[in-house]
Write an enzyme that holds these catalytic residues in place. Sequence first.
Site, short mmCIF file in Angstrom:
data_model
loop_
_atom_site.label_atom_id
_atom_site.label_comp_id
_atom_site.label_asym_id
_atom_site.label_seq_id
_atom_site.Cartn_x
_atom_site.Cartn_y
_atom_site.Cartn_z
N GLU A 1 22.86 -37.20 22.79
CA GLU A 1 23.18 -36.48 21.56
C GLU A 1 22.25 -37.28 20.43
OE1 GLU A 1 27.13 -38.12 20.92
OE2 GLU A 1 28.05 -36.59 22.01
N THR B 1 21.75 -46.62 24.80
CA THR B 1 21.53 -45.68 23.55
C THR B 1 20.09 -46.14 22.79
OG1 THR B 1 23.92 -46.30 22.81
CG2 THR B 1 22.38 -45.51 21.14
N GLU C 1 21.21 -38.14 16.88
CA GLU C 1 21.95 -38.93 15.96
C GLU C 1 20.85 -39.40 14.68
OE1 GLU C 1 25.34 -41.09 16.59
OE2 GLU C 1 25.77 -39.97 18.39
N GLU D 1 27.04 -28.79 23.78
CA GLU D 1 27.45 -27.61 22.81
C GLU D 1 26.62 -26.51 23.21
OE1 GLU D 1 27.71 -29.45 18.70
OE2 GLU D 1 27.03 -31.03 19.87
N LYS E 1 29.34 -43.99 27.23
CA LYS E 1 28.27 -44.13 26.50
C LYS E 1 27.61 -45.54 26.41
CE LYS E 1 29.93 -40.72 23.49
NZ LYS E 1 29.12 -39.88 22.79
N ASP F 1 29.51 -45.82 15.69
CA ASP F 1 29.08 -44.29 15.76
C ASP F 1 29.96 -43.70 15.21
OD1 ASP F 1 27.36 -42.56 16.73
OD2 ASP F 1 28.10 -42.38 18.54
N HIS G 1 29.57 -30.33 14.92
CA HIS G 1 29.81 -30.99 16.37
C HIS G 1 31.19 -31.07 16.43
CE1 HIS G 1 29.00 -33.81 19.71
NE2 HIS G 1 29.80 -34.51 18.84
N GLN H 1 33.29 -39.49 30.44
CA GLN H 1 33.85 -39.48 29.06
C GLN H 1 35.13 -38.68 29.16
OE1 GLN H 1 31.37 -37.71 26.11
NE2 GLN H 1 32.92 -38.15 24.47
N ASP I 1 22.36 -41.00 21.41
CA ASP I 1 23.54 -41.41 22.17
C ASP I 1 23.74 -40.89 23.34
OD1 ASP I 1 25.98 -42.82 22.04
OD2 ASP I 1 27.01 -41.06 21.09
N ARG J 1 29.03 -37.00 30.32
CA ARG J 1 30.44 -36.07 30.09
C ARG J 1 31.48 -36.21 31.00
NH1 ARG J 1 29.54 -35.99 24.65
NH2 ARG J 1 27.42 -35.10 24.26
#
Lengths: 439, 439
Positions: free
Chosen positions: A211, A269, A213, A386, A265, A139, A146, A252, A245, A249
């Site tokens: 996320e 996925t 991607e 975000e 993560k 990844d 970002h 993380q 993904d 949080r």
Amino acid sequence: MSRSIDKTNDFSLRSWVESANQKDTDFPIQNLPFGVFRDRGTTQNSRIGVAIGDQILDLTSCYHAGLLQEFPEQLQAACTASNLNPLMALGSWASSALRTCLSELLRWNRHKPSSEAKLLVPIMEAELLLPADIGDYTDFYASIFHATNLGKLFRPNNPLLPNYKYLPIAYHGRASSIVLSGTPIKRPQGQRKVPEDSVPSFGPSQLLDYEVEVGFLIGAGNELGQPIPIDTAESHVFGLCLVNDWSARDIQTWEYQPLGPFLAKSFATTISPWVVTLEALAPFRCPAFSRSQGDPLPLPYLYSSTNTRQGGIDLTVEVLLHSAQMREQGIEPFCISHASFRQMYWTMAQMIAHHTSNGCNLQPGDLVASGTVSGAEEGSQGSLLEITRRGSQPIKLATGEMRIFLADADEVIIRGYCKKENYARVGFGKCQGIVLSAE
Amino acid sequence: MSRSIDKTNDFSLRSWVESANQKDTDFPIQNLPFGVFRDRGTTQNSRIGVAIGDQILDLTSCYHAGLLQEFPEQLQAACTASNLNPLMALGSWASSALRTCLSELLRWNRHKPSSEAKLLVPIMEAELLLPADIGDYTDFYASIFHATNLGKLFRPNNPLLPNYKYLPIAYHGRASSIVLSGTPIKRPQGQRKVPEDSVPSFGPSQLLDYEVEVGFLIGAGNELGQPIPIDTAESHVFGLCLVNDWSARDIQTWEYQPLGPFLAKSFATTISPWVVTLEALAPFRCPAFSRSQGDPLPLPYLYSSTNTRQGGIDLTVEVLLHSAQMREQGIEPFCISHASFRQMYWTMAQMIAHHTSNGCNLQPGDLVASGTVSGAEEGSQGSLLEITRRGSQPIKLATGEMRIFLADADEVIIRGYCKKENYARVGFGKCQGIVLSAE
């Protein structure tokens, strides 16, 4: 890079598969993405096919109907395999030759096969499966927007780290927990510690995020110890798909120092089922992201004039949210962001050249993902972290519900497509998942 | 946990394979580690076997000689497979039953098979291969001494991060570049930037290092979304091997923020060929590392009294260096460190419980490595970075050569063994690699 000679991208092409000629289809004859499927409700061996309109062209049936006889034996064998790995391993000549043949086969009034040959399976009647046996998953972190958005939240005075503009940052992901679009995602449990707590606790993630991607699946690999030069990097890409993904949080934040994301993560996925080839994307190639004045030039192993000129892809990705209440009230999914893959700071070719620059070997079927696709503009951020500024600016849904992170029963739908005047739309289908409660 | 009932660990056991009865062998009848091999110089299919003295007991030959008929068909099939994955997938009952049977078969004067049955292949005449198809590779960071040593070099005032004592830190590694002991390691190239330089440059790593680790290969896996509780975690371990997590420190320093190590490690990881089962290690189990007063108790999902009592393994690992000059002058490899796996802050069971606590699925053949095994004492640091204090305290070899990091043609040899009075030595063989120049 564009293969106008094979005419597979000719805008005027139509297919005898009527649904492929509709203006809004993701899968016109110009696309022909590869995938893996079996008949729904059976446990038969999987087989490979190509999406065309609302149908799948079944390559095993094509083989048995004698339609692939022009090809070398190894390619015929790859067409009847149970996943795309053997076709991927043959390299780009194979998928290119096959795609040209299938485009001919599907053209209106050209080679429509006899009615006895049952070559098509309705997508609705198929169970789609992971397109490849994915050995390794990498990844990247290729969107400077970002990286800056995240950096601002965590390091307001120093958002972008000094290495960012010199190398495409990446980490190894977990391959075993890659699932196909449609697979429900159980909210993970884990350790998390909010600053107010003196010690961490274990429980369901409270800050579950997605996320968006773009992923590329590797075709022909390279030998261990043999880097792939940037100028031939794209010949190792079999095709592209969409990636979610999923990210916890809170897990993380607590775990990621000093070795990077791990359990935040690795619980899941999601990827989309159809792999869109670079040939189908040829009309939508564009220059690589234009670096700001003052940004360093890429080091020689990450630089090529071809890459600068057309290393980008003008691929739009959008994220839709559908809560349980919205579904109950018959409200359509709500588009919360859209961005273009062309805004990525690093290109596919640069990612592959960098990945293999130390001699690391890529193998057919490996998944390489771009990292979150976020753009410069408001509304183009590819994660809730975000969009909501780490929860400080909630989203309001049409039901009046507020979201800072994902709630149980929320459905996240990622779509991707390329559009351009005088070209057929080339779509990626969708990459979707619904959040289940931790238990 | 100890299976004294099957008597496979009985100290007095001897084998009709004479070399297995020598005091210093790694592979007495009490060990019986599993591996994969084929006859040297051929391209025949690989097969699985068990090391006994200087021989391999060939399980395919055992099958054809009718010696495995007592077992269910699936276990017989696993014994004739081309790697250990099918045997691993069956779970610990299978390898346990098989090991008991093979121990009987190999015992002195008990079941020595007829001379017609050619069951043994000399290790010297075999080409050893990777024991399993490794789907995913996870690398932990379970030695608090290693974490502190590294932390002191990079963050003198704050060597150990706040999460360290609460969770076993780990990152995903690269599976494709895992190679077997004996494979030469090409010095990687990459981006690196020393503080004196204003911009990074690309070239051969100048700070190539090894890391000595213990790996465990997963047997039966778990379903995605189904964590493995700590109390059953060890039943998912097929066996252990030695790991060299080669590391390019200059590449690592420049690339690792914020997502962790990537190209600094992915050029190669070496593992030893023989997988030592937990049953063979039963006599050497010991309490988990004793936490300092003031250290937090593990959270409940990482705590079990069985684990506290005997979650550790008193396994010694040692690292030997052999330079080209030493080889030319006939000087023996030089032991630069040795440490015990019992000093790891986190146990195998804790690593597995943590790894799967978010629902992440482990699969048969996955490699989970412990992270660098460093101890508290001088001479027990498991990497050159630690031993030489980041290059400030060079090592002097018997030739007068100095080393701060690895030079081209240096050979690194890792050995591992368990020793205890009144027990047969259980060894791991070696995990070896020689450094080739970048080009």
